[in-house]
Design a protein around this motif. Structure first.
Motif, PDB file in Angstrom:
ATOM      1  N   ASN A   1       0.849  -1.182   0.000  1.00 52.86           N
ATOM      2  CA  ASN A   1       0.000   0.000   0.000  1.00 52.86           C
ATOM      3  C   ASN A   1       0.893   1.244   0.000  1.00 52.86           C
ATOM      4  O   ASN A   1       1.095   1.858   1.051  1.00 52.86           O
ATOM      5  CB  ASN A   1      -0.904  -0.022   1.235  1.00 52.86           C
ATOM      6  CG  ASN A   1      -1.953   1.059   1.202  1.00 52.86           C
ATOM      7  OD1 ASN A   1      -2.268   1.588   0.142  1.00 52.86           O
ATOM      8  ND2 ASN A   1      -2.486   1.399   2.360  1.00 52.86           N
ATOM      9  N   PRO A   2       1.454   1.612  -1.164  1.00 48.98           N
ATOM     10  CA  PRO A   2       2.371   2.763  -1.198  1.00 48.98           C
ATOM     11  C   PRO A   2       1.720   4.021  -0.616  1.00 48.98           C
ATOM     12  O   PRO A   2       0.543   4.290  -0.847  1.00 48.98           O
ATOM     13  CB  PRO A   2       2.655   2.945  -2.692  1.00 48.98           C
ATOM     14  CG  PRO A   2       2.355   1.617  -3.294  1.00 48.98           C
ATOM     15  CD  PRO A   2       1.256   1.011  -2.466  1.00 48.98           C
ATOM     16  N   MET A   3       2.497   4.731   0.184  1.00 47.45           N
ATOM     17  CA  MET A   3       2.010   5.932   0.849  1.00 47.45           C
ATOM     18  C   MET A   3       2.878   7.112   0.430  1.00 47.45           C
ATOM     19  O   MET A   3       3.956   7.310   0.976  1.00 47.45           O
ATOM     20  CB  MET A   3       2.050   5.737   2.365  1.00 47.45           C
ATOM     21  CG  MET A   3       1.115   4.642   2.852  1.00 47.45           C
ATOM     22  SD  MET A   3       1.301   4.300   4.618  1.00 47.45           S
ATOM     23  CE  MET A   3       2.512   2.969   4.561  1.00 47.45           C
ATOM     24  N   PRO A   4       2.422   7.903  -0.538  1.00 48.81           N
ATOM     25  CA  PRO A   4       3.211   9.061  -0.953  1.00 48.81           C
ATOM     26  C   PRO A   4       3.356  10.076   0.182  1.00 48.81           C
ATOM     27  O   PRO A   4       2.494  10.170   1.053  1.00 48.81           O
ATOM     28  CB  PRO A   4       2.434   9.650  -2.127  1.00 48.81           C
ATOM     29  CG  PRO A   4       1.130   8.944  -2.175  1.00 48.81           C
ATOM     30  CD  PRO A   4       1.184   7.764  -1.256  1.00 48.81           C
ATOM     31  N   GLY A   5       4.450  10.787   0.161  1.00 47.99           N
ATOM     32  CA  GLY A   5       4.664  11.818   1.166  1.00 47.99           C
ATOM     33  C   GLY A   5       5.324  11.327   2.436  1.00 47.99           C
ATOM     34  O   GLY A   5       5.392  12.056   3.424  1.00 47.99           O
ATOM     35  N   MET A   6       5.804  10.078   2.455  1.00 51.49           N
ATOM     36  CA  MET A   6       6.503   9.562   3.635  1.00 51.49           C
ATOM     37  C   MET A   6       7.785  10.379   3.844  1.00 51.49           C
ATOM     38  O   MET A   6       8.409  10.802   2.879  1.00 51.49           O
ATOM     39  CB  MET A   6       6.883   8.087   3.441  1.00 51.49           C
ATOM     40  CG  MET A   6       5.721   7.128   3.368  1.00 51.49           C
ATOM     41  SD  MET A   6       4.985   6.787   4.965  1.00 51.49           S
ATOM     42  CE  MET A   6       6.298   5.967   5.803  1.00 51.49           C
ATOM     43  N   PRO A   7       8.202  10.581   5.083  1.00 49.69           N
ATOM     44  CA  PRO A   7       9.427  11.347   5.337  1.00 49.69           C
ATOM     45  C   PRO A   7      10.705  10.581   4.990  1.00 49.69           C
ATOM     46  O   PRO A   7      11.792  11.105   5.107  1.00 49.69           O
ATOM     47  CB  PRO A   7       9.350  11.646   6.837  1.00 49.69           C
ATOM     48  CG  PRO A   7       8.439  10.609   7.386  1.00 49.69           C
ATOM     49  CD  PRO A   7       7.494  10.239   6.289  1.00 49.69           C
ATOM     50  N   PHE A   8      10.553   9.335   4.570  1.00 49.56           N
ATOM     51  CA  PHE A   8      11.689   8.518   4.124  1.00 49.56           C
ATOM     52  C   PHE A   8      11.198   7.600   3.017  1.00 49.56           C
ATOM     53  O   PHE A   8      10.001   7.406   2.839  1.00 49.56           O
ATOM     54  CB  PHE A   8      12.298   7.720   5.288  1.00 49.56           C
ATOM     55  CG  PHE A   8      11.347   6.737   5.925  1.00 49.56           C
ATOM     56  CD1 PHE A   8      11.320   5.409   5.515  1.00 49.56           C
ATOM     57  CD2 PHE A   8      10.482   7.129   6.938  1.00 49.56           C
ATOM     58  CE1 PHE A   8      10.445   4.507   6.102  1.00 49.56           C
ATOM     59  CE2 PHE A   8       9.608   6.228   7.527  1.00 49.56           C
ATOM     60  CZ  PHE A   8       9.595   4.912   7.103  1.00 49.56           C
ATOM     61  N   GLU A   9      12.124   7.050   2.257  1.00 47.19           N
ATOM     62  CA  GLU A   9      11.774   6.124   1.168  1.00 47.19           C
ATOM     63  C   GLU A   9      11.846   4.699   1.718  1.00 47.19           C
ATOM     64  O   GLU A   9      12.915   4.127   1.853  1.00 47.19           O
ATOM     65  CB  GLU A   9      12.748   6.297   0.005  1.00 47.19           C
ATOM     66  CG  GLU A   9      12.407   5.453  -1.214  1.00 47.19           C
ATOM     67  CD  GLU A   9      11.074   5.828  -1.853  1.00 47.19           C
ATOM     68  OE1 GLU A   9      10.367   4.911  -2.304  1.00 47.19           O
ATOM     69  OE2 GLU A   9      10.745   7.022  -1.898  1.00 47.19           O
ATOM     70  N   PRO A  10      10.692   4.116   2.074  1.00 45.33           N
ATOM     71  CA  PRO A  10      10.717   2.786   2.685  1.00 45.33           C
ATOM     72  C   PRO A  10      11.023   1.680   1.679  1.00 45.33           C
ATOM     73  O   PRO A  10      10.664   1.771   0.506  1.00 45.33           O
ATOM     74  CB  PRO A  10       9.295   2.627   3.239  1.00 45.33           C
ATOM     75  CG  PRO A  10       8.457   3.504   2.387  1.00 45.33           C
ATOM     76  CD  PRO A  10       9.330   4.637   1.953  1.00 45.33           C
ATOM     77  N   ASP A  11      11.674   0.655   2.167  1.00 47.90           N
ATOM     78  CA  ASP A  11      11.884  -0.558   1.393  1.00 47.90           C
ATOM     79  C   ASP A  11      10.507  -1.189   1.200  1.00 47.90           C
ATOM     80  O   ASP A  11       9.767  -1.377   2.166  1.00 47.90           O
ATOM     81  CB  ASP A  11      12.794  -1.497   2.185  1.00 47.90           C
ATOM     82  CG  ASP A  11      13.011  -2.856   1.528  1.00 47.90           C
ATOM     83  OD1 ASP A  11      12.239  -3.250   0.629  1.00 47.90           O
ATOM     84  OD2 ASP A  11      13.961  -3.532   1.924  1.00 47.90           O
ATOM     85  N   PRO A  12      10.124  -1.525  -0.041  1.00 47.99           N
ATOM     86  CA  PRO A  12       8.783  -2.095  -0.261  1.00 47.99           C
ATOM     87  C   PRO A  12       8.540  -3.403   0.500  1.00 47.99           C
ATOM     88  O   PRO A  12       7.399  -3.748   0.783  1.00 47.99           O
ATOM     89  CB  PRO A  12       8.710  -2.330  -1.768  1.00 47.99           C
ATOM     90  CG  PRO A  12       9.908  -1.696  -2.359  1.00 47.99           C
ATOM     91  CD  PRO A  12      10.863  -1.356  -1.266  1.00 47.99           C
ATOM     92  N   GLN A  13       9.625  -4.120   0.854  1.00 46.05           N
ATOM     93  CA  GLN A  13       9.474  -5.376   1.593  1.00 46.05           C
ATOM     94  C   GLN A  13       9.440  -5.172   3.104  1.00 46.05           C
ATOM     95  O   GLN A  13       9.138  -6.093   3.854  1.00 46.05           O
ATOM     96  CB  GLN A  13      10.605  -6.350   1.229  1.00 46.05           C
ATOM     97  CG  GLN A  13      10.513  -6.862  -0.196  1.00 46.05           C
ATOM     98  CD  GLN A  13       9.171  -7.535  -0.464  1.00 46.05           C
ATOM     99  OE1 GLN A  13       8.737  -8.411   0.269  1.00 46.05           O
ATOM    100  NE2 GLN A  13       8.493  -7.102  -1.520  1.00 46.05           N
ATOM    101  N   ALA A  14       9.765  -3.966   3.572  1.00 47.61           N
ATOM    102  CA  ALA A  14       9.749  -3.681   5.011  1.00 47.61           C
ATOM    103  C   ALA A  14       8.315  -3.714   5.535  1.00 47.61           C
ATOM    104  O   ALA A  14       7.365  -3.396   4.818  1.00 47.61           O
ATOM    105  CB  ALA A  14      10.385  -2.321   5.286  1.00 47.61           C
TER     106      ALA A  14
END
Length: 141
Positions: free
Chosen positions: A38-51
């Motif tokens: 569930n990609p969440m634009p505007g996150m304060p960091f670029e999360p690993d998609p598998q995290a």
């Protein structure tokens, strides 16, 4: 949804593995949501998609929630008593079973499960993720 209180643990990239292990030990219903689900634009960091963004394990004893720690520069050691859970069981046999499963899964018993000064039973074990699991049981009849 009624009010509830759950333990929330942020682990250093091992949340999915820990939750799956705890699911094997304690049973219950496990749900894991990864950042890529569930990609969440505007996150304060670029999360690993598998995290793991959020996970919950609903057991007979309560709810454990958690996620992979955000890369915010904090590097807290997990091993210790800051990450600890107290599980009160109905019987000493049930507590011993949980302890055995945690130890068989790579953990270590730190305080043997035995009679406590207050009359009940108590002991604690560290699982392979460094989380301390304390077990308590009232004195059996």
């Amino acid at each position: 949804m009624p009010e509830s209180l759950a333990t929330y643990i942020a682990l250093p990239g091992t949340t999915a593995e820990a939750m799956e292990h705890w699911h094997q030990v304690f049973g219950g219903e496990l749900q894991i949501l990864r950042y890529g689900d569930n990609p969440m634009p505007g996150m304060p960091f670029e999360p690993d998609p598998q995290a793991v963004a959020h996970a919950t394990l609903v057991t007979a004893g309560g709810i454990i929630a958690g996620g992979d720690a955000a890369p915010d520069g904090n590097d807290y050691a997990v091993q210790g008593t800051a990450y600890s859970l107290l599980y009160t069981t109905d019987t000493t046999a049930q507590a011993r079973e949980y302890i055995a499963k945690l130890v068989e899964g790579g953990g270590r018993e730190a305080m043997p499960f035995a009679r406590a000064p207050w009359g009940g039973w108590y002991g604690h074990t560290f699982d392979r993720f460094g989380v301390m699991w304390a077990f308590s049981c009232d004195a059996e009849q």
